[in-house]
Design an enzyme around this catalytic site. Structure first.
Site, PDB file in Angstrom:
ATOM      1  N   TYR A  75       0.834  -1.209   0.000  1.00 46.84           N
ATOM      2  CA  TYR A  75       0.000   0.000   0.000  1.00 46.84           C
ATOM      3  C   TYR A  75       0.866   1.255   0.000  1.00 46.84           C
ATOM      4  CZ  TYR A  75      -3.727   3.282   0.895  1.00 46.84           C
ATOM      5  OH  TYR A  75      -4.601   4.317   0.770  1.00 46.84           O
ATOM      6  N   PHE A 127      -7.937  21.287 -24.443  1.00 44.65           N
ATOM      7  CA  PHE A 127      -8.304  19.882 -24.482  1.00 44.65           C
ATOM      8  C   PHE A 127      -9.522  19.724 -23.575  1.00 44.65           C
ATOM      9  CE2 PHE A 127      -8.423  15.440 -23.328  1.00 44.65           C
ATOM     10  CZ  PHE A 127      -8.593  14.924 -24.594  1.00 44.65           C
ATOM     11  N   THR A 128     -10.396  18.800 -23.936  1.00 44.71           N
ATOM     12  CA  THR A 128     -11.702  18.678 -23.281  1.00 44.71           C
ATOM     13  C   THR A 128     -11.606  18.582 -21.750  1.00 44.71           C
ATOM     14  OG1 THR A 128     -11.556  16.320 -23.726  1.00 44.71           O
ATOM     15  CG2 THR A 128     -12.827  17.637 -25.298  1.00 44.71           C
ATOM     16  N   ASP A 218       1.336  20.038 -20.653  1.00 42.74           N
ATOM     17  CA  ASP A 218       0.564  18.801 -20.795  1.00 42.74           C
ATOM     18  C   ASP A 218       1.456  17.897 -21.622  1.00 42.74           C
ATOM     19  OD1 ASP A 218      -0.956  16.673 -21.590  1.00 42.74           O
ATOM     20  OD2 ASP A 218      -2.801  17.817 -21.817  1.00 42.74           O
ATOM     21  N   LYS A 261      -0.597   7.465 -23.480  1.00 42.23           N
ATOM     22  CA  LYS A 261      -0.191   7.737 -24.866  1.00 42.23           C
ATOM     23  C   LYS A 261       1.307   7.462 -25.019  1.00 42.23           C
ATOM     24  CE  LYS A 261      -4.212  10.218 -24.511  1.00 42.23           C
ATOM     25  NZ  LYS A 261      -5.042  10.227 -23.290  1.00 42.23           N
ATOM     26  N   ARG A 385     -14.344  15.193 -33.362  1.00 37.48           N
ATOM     27  CA  ARG A 385     -13.614  16.288 -32.725  1.00 37.48           C
ATOM     28  C   ARG A 385     -14.102  17.581 -33.381  1.00 37.48           C
ATOM     29  NH1 ARG A 385     -10.875  14.256 -28.025  1.00 37.48           N
ATOM     30  NH2 ARG A 385     -13.076  14.478 -27.651  1.00 37.48           N
ATOM     31  N   PHE A 452     -19.564  14.720 -25.441  1.00 31.16           N
ATOM     32  CA  PHE A 452     -19.218  13.839 -26.567  1.00 31.16           C
ATOM     33  C   PHE A 452     -19.132  12.370 -26.159  1.00 31.16           C
ATOM     34  CE2 PHE A 452     -14.866  13.419 -25.135  1.00 31.16           C
ATOM     35  CZ  PHE A 452     -14.691  14.586 -24.393  1.00 31.16           C
TER      36      PHE A 452
HETATM   37  N1  F0G Z   1      -4.440  15.824 -22.237  1.00 27.03           N
HETATM   38  C1  F0G Z   1      -4.436  15.409 -23.510  1.00 27.03           C
HETATM   39  C2  F0G Z   1      -3.670  16.174 -24.521  1.00 27.03           C
HETATM   40  C3  F0G Z   1      -5.155  14.266 -23.889  1.00 27.03           C
HETATM   41  O1  F0G Z   1      -5.141  13.864 -25.145  1.00 27.03           O
HETATM   42  C4  F0G Z   1      -5.870  13.538 -22.893  1.00 27.03           C
HETATM   43  C5  F0G Z   1      -6.661  12.383 -23.242  1.00 27.03           C
HETATM   44  C6  F0G Z   1      -5.841  14.019 -21.580  1.00 27.03           C
HETATM   45  C7  F0G Z   1      -5.105  15.157 -21.296  1.00 27.03           C
HETATM   46  C8  F0G Z   1      -6.612  13.344 -20.470  1.00 27.03           C
HETATM   47  O2  F0G Z   1      -5.996  12.177 -20.131  1.00 27.03           O
HETATM   48  O3  F0G Z   1      -7.681  10.413 -20.730  1.00 27.03           O
HETATM   49  O4  F0G Z   1      -5.698   9.901 -19.305  1.00 27.03           O
HETATM   50  O5  F0G Z   1      -7.548  11.265 -18.417  1.00 27.03           O
HETATM   51  N2  F0G Z   1      -6.941  12.090 -24.401  1.00 27.03           N
HETATM   52  C9  F0G Z   1      -7.690  10.922 -24.853  1.00 27.03           C
HETATM   53  C10 F0G Z   1      -7.883  11.020 -26.339  1.00 27.03           C
HETATM   54  C11 F0G Z   1      -8.939  10.644 -24.121  1.00 27.03           C
HETATM   55  O6  F0G Z   1      -8.530  10.118 -26.887  1.00 27.03           O
HETATM   56  O7  F0G Z   1      -7.386  11.948 -26.966  1.00 27.03           O
HETATM   57  P1  F0G Z   1      -6.791  10.865 -19.620  1.00 27.03           P
END
Ligand code: F0G
Length: 461
Positions: A75, A127-128, A218, A261, A385, A452
């Site tokens: 842990y 980014f979303t 990021d 990624k 997108r 989305f």
């Molecule tokens: N920042 C970027 C540039 C991303 O592409 C993503 C996720 C995140 C942050 C968030 O990270 O999903 O690990 O919580 N991108 C995915 C995509 C979902 O399909 O582009 P996460």
């Protein structure tokens, strides 16, 4: 005689395979209706080639699988945490590490620490999840990416660059004390996987130092950004990806990352920084949302696989094949005359749905429509997108109607072959040929956050 050429090839051979199946047309039509024309709601068993995302979909190496067997599932104080901390320090250069279950976990923590209500957070495109966490912490996102990034046909090689004049305008308008940091993304996802240059980053660094604004990276696709710098920025041709990555991070104060990624793992993320006080606060907050600061929502084995993934990610041959495969798909699709975002970035081909389905209004969701049609055509799953992803303006409540109305064909790392890419290109061409007969969509269900992922649609009459 045929011209001599030297091709690249994948720096690995395949040891395990997963069988995939193509459903017939009737089954595909039923599946997309059941999914409300939203590819996020399809079951993966109904998908033939899955290009929804490059997130968590990579194939791990034998060394990563072996590392998983060395998971220390204590842990507290797992040895894999210390190994990961050393690895992040070595390759990204940051002093402190707080693991999280994925990228948005790190974004949550960082936004809560750095943003006060009424602050402005500039970024090289939104980014979303990142923007939502900024808004939930009381901040407002301001787009400061260069104008070229909003033009899908502009071939400027560094469309991820920050427009320093836009930064200056923001500081003049609101005052630097209301701008705690800039959120700087490597290989900007929403712009098409477009890199920034080191020259631009150095300029940004000088500006931010002068105004006492932090640069928070990021780093989700920043190793891929480093590869682009190596192959296209003057003066960097002889540097290794490892050296370039360290140089990038040296101009920043910390990062959030979705390790799903670049880092070649199926789950994981982290927050990293150099400042002791920010670290102390992150270390404290992580226990509320993720878990103790030495595992942050991950199993020990996940951290072990991540450390090995980071080591593999900076290998030149890996990035050459990774980016090479995406470029290959781009060339095939371009040869059919289908409009794509130029130049081709590192992780995906973005089809210009706004242009392909120019007979549809943006509120008939051209990108959502095109993505559903590509699935019906050949079982290929892509991601919207555009207008759906951009959501509503919190002020007006209206659709944001972004300039970019795209679908993303995202290539998982080390998963598909060149033959898969050929099939994808042929399917895109087939949809393109029948584009004039394609009808738009109407939204029937809209969730409150990040719509989305779960919104549903039906075909317009
Ligand atoms: N920042 C970027 C540039 C991303 O592409 C993503 C996720 C995140 C942050 C968030 O990270 O999903 O690990 O919580 N991108 C995915 C995509 C979902 O399909 O582009 P996460």
């Amino acid at each position: 005689m045929k011209k001599k050429k030297r091709s690249w090839a994948e720096p690995y051979k395949i040891k395990t395979v997963e069988l995939i199946e193509m459903k017939d047309l009737k089954e595909r039509e039923e599946a997309i209706v059941e999914a409300g024309f939203n590819t996020f709601l399809l079951k993966s068993k109904d998908v033939y080639i899955d290009l929804l995302t490059d997130s968590g979909t990579s194939a791990m190496s034998d060394l990563q699988w072996a590392a998983m067997m060395r998971g220390d599932e204590s842990y507290a104080g797992s040895k894999n945490f210390y190994e990961l901390e050393d690895t992040v320090k070595k390759f990204y250069g940051y002093k402190h590490l707080v693991p999280t279950h994925q990228g948005r976990g790190a974004e949550n923590i960082m936004s809560q620490i750095l943003i006060k209500k009424g602050d402005f957070i500039p970024g090289n495109m939104y980014f979303t999840t990142t923007r939502l966490h900024q808004e939930m912490a009381g901040g407002q996102f301001i787009d400061v990416i260069v104008d070229e990034a909003h033009d899908p046909e502009n071939t400027f090689p560094f469309k991820g660059n920050v427009d320093i004049e836009k930064m200056q305008e923001l500081v003049d308008r609101v005052g630097a004390d209301r701008v705690p940091y800039i959120s700087l993304e490597g290989n900007v996802n929403m712009a098409g996987g477009q890199p920034f240059s080191i020259a631009n980053l150095k300029e940004l660094h000088a500006f931010c130092k002068k105004h006492n604004i932090l640069i928070m990276l990021d780093a989700t696709r920043t190793v891929e950004n480093a590869y682009f710098i190596k192959i296209q920025e003057k003066g960097y041709e002889d540097k290794s990806i490892e050296e370039i990555l360290l140089e990038i991070c040296s101009y920043t104060d910390g990062c959030t990352i979705s390790a799903k990624k670049d880092c070649l793992v199926n789950i994981g993320g982290f927050f990293a920084c150099n400042d002791d006080e920010i670290y102390r606060r992150a270390q404290n907050l992580v226990v509320i949302y993720e878990g103790l600061h030495t595992y942050g929502g991950l199993a020990g084995r996940d951290m072990a696989a991540m450390a090995q993934g980071i080591r593999e990610s900076v290998m030149f041959e890996h990035q050459q094949a990774r980016v090479g495969q995406v470029k290959y798909l781009g060339e095939q699709i371009r040869d059919y005359g289908v409009p794509i975002v130029e130049p081709v970035g590192s992780h995906a081909i973005f089809l210009n749905a706004g242009k392909i389905l120019s007979h549809l209004d943006q509120d008939e969701y051209p990108a959502q429509t095109l993505s559903a049609e590509l699935y019906i055509e050949n079982g290929i799953r892509s991601m919207e997108r555009g207008n759906v992803s951009a959501g509503r303006d919190p002020g007006t409540g209206q659709n944001r109607r972004p300039k970019l109305e795209l679908i993303r064909l995202t290539i998982p790392r080390r998963v598909y072959t060149q033959a898969h890419m050929d099939v994808v290109a042929e399917s895109v061409a087939a949809v393109y040929e029948r584009r004039k007969n394609i009808k738009g969509l109407e939204m029937t269900y809209e969730p409150e956050y990040l719509r989305f992922f779960q919104s549903r649609f039906k075909r317009k009459k």
